[in-house]
Design a protein around this motif. Sequence first.
Motif, short mmCIF file in Angstrom:
data_model
loop_
_atom_site.label_atom_id
_atom_site.label_comp_id
_atom_site.label_asym_id
_atom_site.label_seq_id
_atom_site.Cartn_x
_atom_site.Cartn_y
_atom_site.Cartn_z
N LEU A 141 4.45 7.68 5.31
CA LEU A 141 3.34 7.16 5.99
C LEU A 141 2.62 5.98 4.89
CD1 LEU A 141 2.05 10.14 8.10
CD2 LEU A 141 2.87 7.71 8.84
N LEU A 142 2.39 6.54 3.76
CA LEU A 142 1.87 5.69 2.61
C LEU A 142 2.51 4.37 2.32
CD1 LEU A 142 -0.38 5.25 0.64
CD2 LEU A 142 1.07 6.39 -1.17
N ARG A 143 4.03 4.61 2.35
CA ARG A 143 4.84 3.29 2.06
C ARG A 143 4.58 2.21 3.33
NH1 ARG A 143 8.64 7.05 0.20
NH2 ARG A 143 9.77 6.82 2.00
N ARG A 144 4.76 2.96 4.55
CA ARG A 144 4.43 1.97 5.75
C ARG A 144 3.22 1.64 5.76
NH1 ARG A 144 6.93 1.76 10.71
NH2 ARG A 144 8.67 1.85 9.24
N LEU A 148 1.51 0.66 3.03
CA LEU A 148 1.47 -0.46 1.97
C LEU A 148 2.23 -1.80 2.48
CD1 LEU A 148 1.77 1.71 -1.18
CD2 LEU A 148 -0.54 0.65 -0.24
N GLU A 149 3.18 -1.26 3.27
CA GLU A 149 4.15 -2.58 3.62
C GLU A 149 3.23 -3.48 4.56
OE1 GLU A 149 7.50 -0.55 5.47
OE2 GLU A 149 8.53 0.01 3.45
N ARG A 150 2.58 -2.81 5.56
CA ARG A 150 1.61 -3.42 6.69
C ARG A 150 0.57 -4.04 5.89
NH1 ARG A 150 1.28 1.30 11.18
NH2 ARG A 150 3.40 0.83 12.07
N GLU A 151 0.06 -3.53 4.89
CA GLU A 151 -1.07 -4.00 4.08
C GLU A 151 -0.39 -5.45 3.45
OE1 GLU A 151 -3.05 -1.57 1.76
OE2 GLU A 151 -3.99 -0.40 3.26
N ASN A 152 0.73 -5.19 2.79
CA ASN A 152 1.44 -6.40 2.25
C ASN A 152 1.69 -7.67 3.08
OD1 ASN A 152 2.63 -7.72 -0.03
ND2 ASN A 152 4.49 -7.19 0.88
N GLU A 153 2.45 -7.10 4.47
CA GLU A 153 2.57 -8.07 5.32
C GLU A 153 1.22 -8.98 5.60
OE1 GLU A 153 4.60 -5.73 8.26
OE2 GLU A 153 6.44 -5.75 7.25
N GLU A 154 0.21 -8.09 6.06
CA GLU A 154 -1.21 -8.74 6.12
C GLU A 154 -1.69 -9.74 5.43
OE1 GLU A 154 -3.42 -5.41 7.49
OE2 GLU A 154 -2.81 -4.82 8.89
N ALA A 155 -1.50 -9.20 4.06
CA ALA A 155 -1.95 -10.13 2.90
C ALA A 155 -0.94 -11.38 3.10
CB ALA A 155 -1.78 -9.38 1.72
N LEU A 203 19.84 7.49 4.48
CA LEU A 203 18.89 6.48 3.83
C LEU A 203 19.44 5.14 4.10
CD1 LEU A 203 17.91 8.26 0.42
CD2 LEU A 203 16.50 7.97 2.65
N ARG A 204 20.72 5.15 4.03
CA ARG A 204 21.42 3.58 4.21
C ARG A 204 21.09 3.28 5.72
NH1 ARG A 204 27.14 4.34 1.12
NH2 ARG A 204 26.45 4.02 -0.98
N ALA A 205 21.22 4.17 6.60
CA ALA A 205 20.75 3.90 7.84
C ALA A 205 19.49 3.44 8.33
CB ALA A 205 21.37 4.94 8.91
N GLY A 206 18.50 3.75 7.29
CA GLY A 206 17.25 3.18 7.59
C GLY A 206 16.12 4.28 7.38
N ALA A 207 16.86 5.63 7.22
CA ALA A 207 15.29 6.61 7.19
C ALA A 207 14.68 6.44 5.90
CB ALA A 207 16.16 8.04 6.91
N ALA A 208 13.16 6.75 6.01
CA ALA A 208 12.31 6.49 4.96
C ALA A 208 12.56 7.71 4.06
CB ALA A 208 11.09 6.53 5.54
N ASP A 209 13.05 8.90 4.42
CA ASP A 209 13.16 9.60 3.21
C ASP A 209 13.93 11.08 3.82
OD1 ASP A 209 12.84 11.48 0.81
OD2 ASP A 209 10.69 11.26 0.85
N TYR A 210 14.18 11.94 3.15
CA TYR A 210 15.10 13.20 3.73
C TYR A 210 14.36 14.30 3.00
CZ TYR A 210 17.67 13.85 -0.56
OH TYR A 210 18.31 14.15 -1.87
N VAL A 211 14.61 15.65 3.83
CA VAL A 211 14.37 16.85 3.27
C VAL A 211 15.24 17.80 3.55
CG1 VAL A 211 12.56 18.60 3.50
CG2 VAL A 211 11.72 16.50 3.69
N ILE A 212 15.40 18.87 2.58
CA ILE A 212 16.68 19.72 2.92
C ILE A 212 15.80 21.03 3.81
CG2 ILE A 212 18.23 21.39 2.05
CD1 ILE A 212 18.97 18.52 1.68
N LYS A 213 16.52 21.30 5.02
CA LYS A 213 15.76 22.30 5.90
C LYS A 213 16.27 23.66 5.28
CE LYS A 213 17.32 22.53 10.16
NZ LYS A 213 17.34 22.20 11.44
#
Length: 347
Positions: free
Chosen positions: A126-129, A131-138, A98-108
């Motif tokens: 994907l939803l966060r991405r 929303l980020e793009r929509e916010n950037e566009e706005a 997460l500190r390196a930039g991952a959006a989330d993690y899952v235990i396999k």
Amino acid sequence: MTQPRPPIRLLYIDDDPGLSRLVQKELGRHGYEVTLAPDGDAGLDLLDQTDFDIVALDHYMPGREGLDVLPDVLDRPAPPPVVYVTGAQEGRIAVAALRAGAADYVIKDLSEDFTALLRSALEDALLRRRLERENEEAQEQVRLARDRAEAMLREVNHRVGNSLQLVSSFMSLQQRHLSDEGARAALREAQARIEAVAHVHRRLYTSGDMERVELDAYLEGLVEELAKSVGPDGSSPAITLDAQPIWVSTDQAVSLGVVVTELITNAVKYAYAPGQGGEIRVLLKADAEARRAILTVEDDGPGLGEGTPKGTGLGGKIITAMASGLRSVVEFDPAHKGVRARLAFDF
């Protein structure tokens, strides 16, 4: 008719072929187009060849671990979000991802819950991405609208400044056709007032700030223009400026400019005899913490006499009106040898 939603393009990087095929099969049922890569280098090659909406990246792989591959994925222009997959229950690995930039993690694991948890993490990322793009566009639309508004305001100030300059030129022409010295003097004073306002608009359309004026720079230009107009020869009083840098609103700049113009004009007329010379000083001292400043215009002439400043007709009314707009008054220092007018105001 509703168009079918295009598949979500997922790059799944994992050296476990059995689990990779399970992910491909299960997520394929939910609208995913899953491309498999057996290791990090193969995954990076696929990222160079194809656009993906999202990446799932395993931690333990031969050669390079996921934490080694993750920076290379995120270093690409407009990289897809990455969900980190690890079979280790160690929280430090998830935190590092997460500190390196991952959006989330899952235990396999091999249970059916894994693909459900993975799909949930992918959809959240994907939803966060999105929303980020929509916010950037706005924000970009807001920036463009602000830039258009500032450009229009700059053009308005440019036109107002030009119009006021044209009026000033008309008054200058009119002075040349008048034989009455009193009328000519009145026109010169009115012209100086117009120039004080015009100078604010000229600074606004040449400045990057459409709401505020750098008062010390504005006063410097104003004093220079007044020195040329009211004292064009060497025998006239010298007008000096000592101003600390502060920013004020456009309305404050207009009011202060008119007050300075009136006080300097009054000092030129009454402080010194014709050809005597002398000095008129404009001082601006500011207290940044208190957000309060004092503007002073002073001379070394004969002073006020009985305490009433000369020329308190139209000019005096203008000074009072401008000071009132600043929620202040102009005060005269009776202890000063000449005339010292002070105006305190908040900025």
